[in-house]
Motif scaffolding. Sequence first.
Motif, short mmCIF file in Angstrom:
data_model
loop_
_atom_site.label_atom_id
_atom_site.label_comp_id
_atom_site.label_asym_id
_atom_site.label_seq_id
_atom_site.Cartn_x
_atom_site.Cartn_y
_atom_site.Cartn_z
N ARG A 179 3.36 47.27 66.45
CA ARG A 179 2.95 48.27 65.82
C ARG A 179 1.16 47.58 65.88
NH1 ARG A 179 6.71 45.79 61.99
NH2 ARG A 179 5.32 43.43 61.96
N ILE A 180 1.10 46.43 66.58
CA ILE A 180 -0.32 46.32 67.03
C ILE A 180 -1.39 47.42 67.73
CG2 ILE A 180 -2.23 44.79 68.02
CD1 ILE A 180 -0.79 42.36 65.60
N MET A 181 -0.02 47.43 69.20
CA MET A 181 -0.21 47.98 70.05
C MET A 181 -0.61 49.80 69.87
SD MET A 181 -1.30 48.13 73.31
CE MET A 181 -0.19 47.27 74.25
N GLN A 182 0.68 49.69 68.89
CA GLN A 182 0.73 51.57 68.48
C GLN A 182 -1.49 51.61 67.63
OE1 GLN A 182 3.86 51.14 66.03
NE2 GLN A 182 4.71 52.54 67.10
N ARG A 183 -1.46 50.36 66.76
CA ARG A 183 -2.79 50.56 66.54
C ARG A 183 -3.82 50.79 67.80
NH1 ARG A 183 -6.86 46.60 66.76
NH2 ARG A 183 -5.65 45.27 65.53
N ALA A 184 -3.50 49.97 67.95
CA ALA A 184 -5.08 49.97 69.48
C ALA A 184 -4.90 51.45 70.33
CB ALA A 184 -3.90 48.31 70.50
N LEU A 185 -3.36 52.18 70.23
CA LEU A 185 -3.82 52.97 71.77
C LEU A 185 -4.25 54.19 71.00
CD1 LEU A 185 -0.25 52.20 73.14
CD2 LEU A 185 -2.28 52.06 74.49
N ALA A 186 -3.59 54.10 69.69
CA ALA A 186 -4.25 55.04 68.73
C ALA A 186 -5.87 55.62 68.97
CB ALA A 186 -4.11 54.85 67.09
N GLU A 187 -6.39 54.08 69.12
CA GLU A 187 -7.93 54.27 68.79
C GLU A 187 -8.06 54.13 70.23
OE1 GLU A 187 -11.86 50.39 68.49
OE2 GLU A 187 -9.76 49.66 66.79
N PHE A 188 -7.63 54.33 71.34
CA PHE A 188 -8.38 54.28 72.36
C PHE A 188 -8.80 55.77 73.00
CE2 PHE A 188 -7.39 51.70 77.19
CZ PHE A 188 -9.12 51.91 77.12
N ARG A 189 -9.62 56.05 73.46
CA ARG A 189 -10.00 57.21 73.90
C ARG A 189 -11.13 56.91 75.35
NH1 ARG A 189 -7.99 57.81 69.34
NH2 ARG A 189 -8.37 59.14 68.06
N ILE A 190 -10.18 57.59 76.07
CA ILE A 190 -10.62 58.08 77.10
C ILE A 190 -11.35 59.58 77.79
CG2 ILE A 190 -10.73 57.41 79.89
CD1 ILE A 190 -9.46 55.44 79.33
N ASP A 191 -12.67 60.37 78.28
CA ASP A 191 -12.65 61.96 78.11
C ASP A 191 -12.28 62.10 79.89
OD1 ASP A 191 -11.77 62.17 75.54
OD2 ASP A 191 -14.14 62.73 75.17
N GLY A 192 -11.93 62.67 80.76
CA GLY A 192 -12.60 63.56 81.58
C GLY A 192 -11.61 63.12 82.39
N PRO A 227 -8.60 42.42 65.82
CA PRO A 227 -7.81 40.94 65.75
C PRO A 227 -6.64 41.32 66.83
CG PRO A 227 -7.99 41.06 63.07
CD PRO A 227 -8.19 42.94 64.31
N ASN A 228 -6.35 40.00 67.03
CA ASN A 228 -5.22 40.32 68.55
C ASN A 228 -5.07 41.61 69.41
OD1 ASN A 228 -4.06 37.64 67.25
ND2 ASN A 228 -3.48 38.89 65.52
N VAL A 229 -6.58 41.74 69.84
CA VAL A 229 -5.98 42.92 70.83
C VAL A 229 -6.43 42.91 72.11
CG1 VAL A 229 -6.96 45.60 72.05
CG2 VAL A 229 -5.35 44.71 69.64
N ARG A 230 -6.25 42.74 72.70
CA ARG A 230 -7.42 42.50 74.76
C ARG A 230 -7.51 43.73 75.10
NH1 ARG A 230 -5.81 37.42 78.35
NH2 ARG A 230 -6.78 38.43 80.09
N VAL A 231 -8.58 43.68 75.80
CA VAL A 231 -8.39 45.08 76.71
C VAL A 231 -9.10 43.95 78.32
CG1 VAL A 231 -9.37 47.39 77.23
CG2 VAL A 231 -8.42 46.44 74.52
N ASP A 232 -8.38 44.49 79.25
CA ASP A 232 -8.66 44.28 80.58
C ASP A 232 -9.35 45.63 81.86
OD1 ASP A 232 -8.52 41.46 79.59
OD2 ASP A 232 -7.02 41.00 81.63
N SER A 233 -10.23 45.68 82.09
CA SER A 233 -10.38 46.82 81.99
C SER A 233 -11.87 46.70 83.58
CB SER A 233 -11.59 47.61 80.97
OG SER A 233 -11.64 49.19 81.40
#
Length: 448
Positions: free
Chosen positions: A397-410, A360-366
């Motif tokens: 707080r929502i952004m903190q939760r979102a960034l903790a979930e974001f994973r990019i390797d390489g 909820p309340n998280v959007r990613v433009d990638s």
Amino acid sequence: MFKRLLIANRGEIAVRIIRACQELGIETVAVYSDADVDALHVKLADYAVRIGPAEAQHSYLNSAAIVEAAKTAGADAIHPGYGFLSENADFAQMVTDAGLVFVGPAAATIRQVGNKDAAREAMRTAGLPMTAGSAPMNSIEEAVQAARQIGYPVIVKPVSGGGGHGMSVAGNETELISAITKFANFTMSGTAFYLEKYISCARHIEVQIVADNYGHVIHLGERECSLQRRNQKILEESPSCALVPAMRQKVGELAVQAAKSVHYTNIGTVEFLMDNAGNFYFMEINPRIQVEHAITEMVTGIDLAKTQILLAAGQPLNMQQEDITVNSHAIECRINAEDPELNFLPSPGQIGFYHQPGGPNVRVDSGVCAGSVVQPYYDSLIAKVIAHGKTRGEAIRIMQRALAEFRIDGIKTTIDFHRRLLDNPYFRRGNIDIQFISNQMLVPSAIR
């Protein structure tokens, strides 16, 4: 309405425009360089046309190739996105001369607001407040004399261009000479510059404007864009926690006044500096969609990408100023392929594992996915995370939760930097200015 639209861009903004077109029932044409043959925007578009080799000057900055691609593909219009040719008046005119629609303001408007001296003069005539400044100049001698009249500190700015490129602050004559020498080395073309009085501890406040072809102009509130590194924004919010209602009304009215004074059409941004006393000073007008447009979309519910296309197609603006309400808060974190520990050095390479946040309340433009190659030839922005909450605290707080979930390797990214930024007590209290990143966030090893 257009049947087919070409996007003269790449990355996340090209993907964003493709999605807007899909919802409007418009076919899309992607353009790509040799480096982007497998890029996400190429895969999502209905059609794709190669426009040149990897280097931007031979592909995404090749006006003739892009216009020819549009005609070959049967496009009705060209959307420039941001960056590249989006603020190039000659390109806008070339598109129009080819019988196509340029999704943006008229070429004459882009030319006027793109020349900082002409824009400042127009705004001064329109009655907008601005800092003391100089006329355009090309020599150190002229600058030294002008700085003595303005008073230090001053900021050196190119007459043309945007995005903070080529700007430097000087606190005395020695620093001014060094800044101008650096500017000359940066431009390598004898580009004119001018000086402005530098406001210490200022905030960067920008206002989103929307204008149709029939003289109707409104604003969609302000964005707080003070968090920058090397004059480049890294985190933005809407609304600004520093503004009270009277200030918000004032800066919105100033933005509409600025837009009307140059007969602006389509969407754009009027940018201001705000000093500690709450005074606003006009900076510039950006005649394009901004990277940070998503936070305005979240707090107003207005799709700016679709609005931009509808206005370009000649549709009138179907809303009034009193229809615009903002009762929530949005934050955007720019995820760049950069190493913050090495002064934000670009980190190109192939992305291995990729998982973007949701909920909820998280959007990613990638503009990337697992297996995508982040190219060394272009801007390092690969994604944007937008968090939307009822209050600023909830959005954080929502952004903190979102960034903790974001994973990019390489590759290296700015994800962990943003997590540290969100934990900073000064940021959490809203005690920020345009020097915040350099003064509060950069570790000594990064300043090299």
